[in-house]
Design a protein around this motif. Sequence first.
Motif: not given
Ligand SMILES: [Zn+2]
Length: 180
Positions: A123, A125, A128, A143, A146
């Motif tokens: 994603c 991030t 993650c 994801c 998130c």
């Molecule tokens: Zn994520």
Amino acid sequence: MTSSVKQETVSIPYKTLIGEEFDEDVLRVIEHLTFDYESTDEELASKTGMTVNEVRKTLYKLYDSRIATYHRVRDLNTSYFIHFWKLLPVKSSILAYRKKALLTIEKLKQRLEYERNNVFFHCGTKECPKLTFEEAAESKFKCPVCSNPLQALNNEKTIEFLRNKIEELEAEVENLSKKL
Ligand SMILES: [Zn+2]
């Protein structure tokens, strides 16, 4: 006695045998070890100018890499153990390293296969997880942590890194095998 050991250390690839754990302290301690049990931590500290703690830390690195070993004797006055250290025969150090390196190569090859055979999704991030195609499809390309949309990752860099690492280790193993 010390001079003959020193001469031999020049041609022994201790740096390779210890790998990432190698630093100047390692070389300083090795230079003062012999192939007989005769050096205590304290003697090595005074010879190298290092503290006893630094010497011990280094000796245990050498022990873990199968380069040095010790036998211990209880001091009857203090009831503490005194450790007498020596270098292991070079051949056994090389064999131990080679065994470890071959296992690592095997693991890296499996990882390389895995990277080559899979497309990964992320994603964007940092915290993650990286997902496989199946996992990404299962969470409908969002994801699971998130819920941001998942993008396919380019793993060319990982593949190249793994390939280089494998080549590097294989070359080391080949070089060391010549010294056996
Ligand atoms: Zn994520």
